[in-house]
Design a protein around this motif. Structure first.
Motif, PDB file in Angstrom:
ATOM      1  N   SER A 457       6.070  -8.249   5.613  1.00  0.00           N
ATOM      2  CA  SER A 457       4.712  -7.798   5.269  1.00  0.00           C
ATOM      3  C   SER A 457       4.702  -6.698   4.134  1.00  0.00           C
ATOM      4  CB  SER A 457       3.933  -7.666   6.169  1.00  0.00           C
ATOM      5  OG  SER A 457       4.140  -6.149   6.766  1.00  0.00           O
ATOM      6  N   GLY A 458       5.617  -6.297   3.736  1.00  0.00           N
ATOM      7  CA  GLY A 458       5.701  -5.159   2.829  1.00  0.00           C
ATOM      8  C   GLY A 458       5.075  -3.878   3.381  1.00  0.00           C
ATOM      9  N   ASN A 459       5.108  -3.551   4.756  1.00  0.00           N
ATOM     10  CA  ASN A 459       4.444  -2.536   5.419  1.00  0.00           C
ATOM     11  C   ASN A 459       5.514  -1.335   5.790  1.00  0.00           C
ATOM     12  OD1 ASN A 459       1.141  -2.540   6.221  1.00  0.00           O
ATOM     13  ND2 ASN A 459       2.277  -4.440   5.606  1.00  0.00           N
ATOM     14  N   ASN A 460       6.697  -1.565   5.172  1.00  0.00           N
ATOM     15  CA  ASN A 460       7.778  -0.366   5.533  1.00  0.00           C
ATOM     16  C   ASN A 460       8.047   0.287   4.348  1.00  0.00           C
ATOM     17  OD1 ASN A 460       9.104  -2.312   4.001  1.00  0.00           O
ATOM     18  ND2 ASN A 460      10.722  -2.850   5.191  1.00  0.00           N
ATOM     19  N   ALA A 461       8.944   1.311   4.185  1.00  0.00           N
ATOM     20  CA  ALA A 461       9.279   2.185   3.364  1.00  0.00           C
ATOM     21  C   ALA A 461       9.417   1.769   1.821  1.00  0.00           C
ATOM     22  CB  ALA A 461      10.059   3.418   3.449  1.00  0.00           C
ATOM     23  N   VAL A 462      10.088   0.647   1.971  1.00  0.00           N
ATOM     24  CA  VAL A 462      10.781   0.124   0.822  1.00  0.00           C
ATOM     25  C   VAL A 462       9.637  -1.056   0.235  1.00  0.00           C
ATOM     26  CG1 VAL A 462      12.406  -1.773  -0.088  1.00  0.00           C
ATOM     27  CG2 VAL A 462      13.374  -0.064   1.541  1.00  0.00           C
ATOM     28  N   PRO A 534       0.505  -6.306   9.779  1.00  0.00           N
ATOM     29  CA  PRO A 534       0.512  -5.725  11.256  1.00  0.00           C
ATOM     30  C   PRO A 534      -0.825  -4.962  11.553  1.00  0.00           C
ATOM     31  CG  PRO A 534       1.846  -4.045   9.708  1.00  0.00           C
ATOM     32  CD  PRO A 534       1.593  -5.528   8.942  1.00  0.00           C
ATOM     33  N   SER A 535      -1.508  -5.572  12.558  1.00  0.00           N
ATOM     34  CA  SER A 535      -2.760  -4.880  12.871  1.00  0.00           C
ATOM     35  C   SER A 535      -2.409  -3.508  13.844  1.00  0.00           C
ATOM     36  CB  SER A 535      -3.212  -5.986  13.951  1.00  0.00           C
ATOM     37  OG  SER A 535      -2.535  -5.754  15.253  1.00  0.00           O
TER      38      SER A 535
END
Length: 773
Positions: A457-462, A534-535
């Motif tokens: 989902s692109g919700n990490n640091a990278v 992520p919710s």
């Protein structure tokens, strides 16, 4: 009565005996024929807006059916103007359709929350039968958390993606129908379609999470629905009245049950989950057969962390559904949905650690699993995790949530990533079991669930550095089906010549261009609803599992997973809607608690919060700083005084009453911390369900007490462990933690006994699951 209807009734009666998975197949068979579908929908015997007629009672008696769920709508169907239709869904509840009527007949619509549509299309052909079919499928999907679906997803990316795709297809069908019927005008409306399409998102994620999904929907193929518009349009009809044909008086447009749902939805739109909970409790008092209402009530209660509200919701309907299981003497056939209802009631009963409730809940769970492990498996596992966790039965919990047989129960529950949440509970169970390589097994569950979700989902640091979810999710399309590819590869391997094999292994430039063009196409509605960001609930449970892993040295505080999780929390906080008067997850106490480990508590809320929650957030935030979570580790050492501040804050949060401390010198005893004003003036709302809160407060307190190391701190840790070993005697991790505290207190004999108890319960043994190779 037609023979088609009679045969359908007979199939429904047979399905009630077999369980939810069987009536799901009957539902699929029923909707596979348009003629059968319309015959049932147009039949008088399915009208439930008024008490049953003698003809309907005869029909039900002739096939052995009893209609229990009757929506006691005061105004009769005959008093409504032409164009207002009431249909019965699969569970026997009413769904109202306003089909091309004069808008001037409807009054008291709340125009203040309606959002004008720029893409109204009066030429859309609206099919009531198709809409009810979509509603039935989505209601089953919501209640079963995705286990029961009319659609089957593709398996190209594994069973988890298949489960998410199945729910996405069912959800997409309903969302399209909800958008068609709730188009912004008064001529067409069906608010209950919108309730099923958006209410679970509001209940679990809040309004800012819905805005995030809407941003992703803007990038899909046109026309794409807008969740926020559909929700507001539906909620505006909550108190709508309509003029009767005779012109005597106006009557409510919707049934009382539908109006309760819409009032709850209007409160959820405002992130007022606590008032919405009151609406759902009132709904269940009047309409205990409403499984959709019960499911949404449990979601709201979990978001609020209010186990007592979940218990009230469950007990409001428990006897009703036990009677629909044939009564006390089992003299009548079971009603459709009874198995799912039993598992939902068990969730409410298991929300707190009361042993008497846990025993009752476990009985309902075992009954539901015996009858319908496919349909009720996911909800039963959720309830079972609370039951087993409240009694410390970690070995059974590992088997149910982390073992191969156990994961099959919730593997298909892809709606809103429910299967990932249950896998997270399985990781905690492995740590409580304290078996060999339990940290490694638990970490694999984290990486396969939460870390994977943050990554795609692109919700990490990278991912956030690359543009966030709106950029990264562009390449996430629905999984492909590998069935044809597998068959083709087998036969080409057996019978294909060398030239064919070479062509298969080396695709032509034309094939490559086709693949590239497909990637450049806009995402579909199914793509967006399959691969969700992520919710707050998912981030909370991810933080809980990673926190437990860090405390047992399974993960370093500077590990990249903490960096990613911190980035995800910060990204969610920054996705705040500009017009919002609240922070994105301010309505969810457990999300505030978990995020305070990584973020400044002052940035997480605008309105005042209960003192107990504030103390817990401050304590965890100090603990996160001392552990340097998500930061590079340096050689700076922490002091006992710093850990004592953590201990004091968490101890205040754990105690429901004011904590007494003996001051130095000859002064009288005082409450600590001392502050002006009456402590009882602020409502002390619960923080979370017992099992979830323990992962932070209990384990954080004991960890801080060991680092402080003085006598009073160790006595507090001993008291906490004593409570645990009394109520959860079968947990190896508890006894081992108790032995560490006793060792530091100098009680060597008792410490050795506690270690022996831990080993006898399986500490250090086994530990491998189907995730270990």
């Amino acid at each position: 009565m037609s023979s088609t209807l009679l045969s359908m009734r007979l199939r429904l009666y047979a399905s009630q005996v077999r369980g939810a998975s069987s009536y799901l197949s009957d539902l699929k068979h029923h909707y596979s024929s348009t003629s059968k579908r319309e015959a049932v929908r147009n039949s008088d015997s399915f009208a439930i807006a008024s008490p049953q007629s003698a003809k309907q009672m005869f029909v039900n008696k002739s096939v052995g059916l009893r209609r229990f769920s009757v929506d006691m709508q005061p105004n009769n169907e005959s008093h409504l103007p032409l164009g207002v239709n009431r249909q019965s869904d699969f569970f026997g509840e009413t769904v109202t359709f306003v089909n091309d009527i004069d808008e001037s007949l409807i009054t008291c619509i709340d125009k203040s929350i309606q959002i004008p549509y720029s893409d109204q299309n009066s030429k859309v052909q609206r099919d009531i039968a198709k809409a009810v079919e979509s509603f039935d499928g989505m209601a089953l999907c919501i209640v079963s958390r995705g286990a029961s679906n009319l659609r089957t997803g593709h398996d190209g990316d594994g069973p988890d993606a298949k489960a998410m795709h199945s729910s996405a297809m069912t959800w997409s069908d309903l969302l399209r129908c909800a958008t068609e019927w709730n188009d912004g005008s008064g001529r067409f409306a069906s608010p209950m379609l919108a309730v099923a399409a958006v209410a679970p998102l509001f209940a679990q994620g809040g309004k800012d999470y819905v805005h995030r999904i809407d941003k992703l929907l803007r990038a899909t193929q046109s026309p794409s629905p807008r969740l926020w518009k559909v929700a507001n349009h539906a909620a505006s009809f909550r108190d709508a009245f309509i003029a009767t044909p005779d012109g005597d008086a106006a009557v409510p447009l919707l049934t009382p049950r539908e109006r309760f749902h819409l009032h709850a939805l209007s409160l959820l739109i405002q992130n007022n989950h606590r008032c919405a909970m009151g609406a759902y409790l009132r709904l269940l008092e009047l309409y205990p057969g409403d499984l959709l209402g019960l499911s949404l009530a449990l979601d709201v209660a979990y978001s609020l962390g209010d186990g007592e509200a979940a218990r009230v919701a469950a007990t409001n309907v428990s006897t009703y559904w036990s009677e629909r299981d044939g009564g006390t003497l089992r003299l009548h056939p079971s009603q459709s949905g009874q198995t799912l209802a039993s598992s939902l009631v068990a969730i409410g009963l298991s929300s707190s650690s009361a042993l008497s409730r846990a025993a009752t809940a476990e009985t309902l769970i075992e009954m539901a699993l015996a009858r319908d492990p496919d349909g009720a498996g996911g909800t039963s596992v959720w309830a079972l995790s609370n039951v087993l966790g409240s009694e410390g039965r970690s070995s059974e919990m590992v088997s149910r949530l982390a073992g191969f047989d156990g994961t099959q129960l919730y593997q298909n529950c892809g709606f809103l990533n429910f299967h990932t949440r249950m896998a997270g509970y399985g990781g905690i169970a492995l740590l409580d079991r304290r078996g060999a390589s339990s940290e490694r097994s638990s970490l694999r569950l984290y990486d396969g669930g939460f870390a994977y979700l943050l990554d795609y989902s692109g919700n990490n640091a990278v991912g956030i550095n690359n543009g966030g979810e709106e950029v990264v999710l562009r390449d996430m399309k629905v999984p492909r089906s590998v069935a044809r590819d597998v068959v083709g590869s087998i036969f080409s391997g057996w019978f294909g010549n060398d030239e064919a094999k070479q062509k298969e292994n080396d695709p032509s430039p034309q094939d490559v261009d086709i693949v590239q063009s497909k990637r450049q196409q806009p995402r579909t509605l199914e793509d967006t609803l399959c691969w969700l960001p992520p919710s707050p609930i998912l981030l909370t449970q991810a933080t809980s599992l990673l926190f437990r892993l860090t405390l047992v040295d399974g993960v370093s505080p500077s590990d990249h997973r903490w960096v990613d999780l911190k980035a995800a929390w910060k990204y969610s906080l920054e996705m705040e809607n500009e017009s919002s008067s609240q922070k994105p997850f301010e309505f969810m106490p457990m999300a505030l608690l978990a995020s305070s480990l990584l973020l400044d508590p002052e940035t997480l809320h605008i309105e005042s919060i209960p003192t107990r929650l504030e103390n817990a957030m401050n304590g965890l935030n100090k603990m996160g700083k001392l552990l340097k979570l998500g930061q590079s580790q340096d050689k700076t050492s922490t002091t006992a005084l710093e850990w004592n501040e953590v201990l004091r804050d968490l101890a205040q949060a754990r105690d429901f009453y004011q904590r007494w401390e003996m001051p130095d010198g000859m002064e009288s005893t005082t409450y600590l911390p001392t502050s002006s004003g009456d402590h009882n003036s602020t409502p002390q709302y619960p923080i979370g369900w017992d099992f979830d809160v323990r992962q932070f407060l209990e384990h954080g307190l004991c960890y801080a007490a060991v680092h402080v190391g003085d006598y009073e701190s160790l006595c507090l840790a001993r008291a906490i462990c004593s409570e645990g070993t009394t109520l959860r005697q079968n947990c190896p991790e508890l006894w081992w933690r108790y032995s560490v505290v006793l060792d530091m207190l100098g009680d060597e004999i008792a410490a050795e006994n506690a270690r022996a108890a831990s080993v006898s319960l399986g500490s250090g043994e086994g530990g491998s699951t189907n995730y270990d190779n």
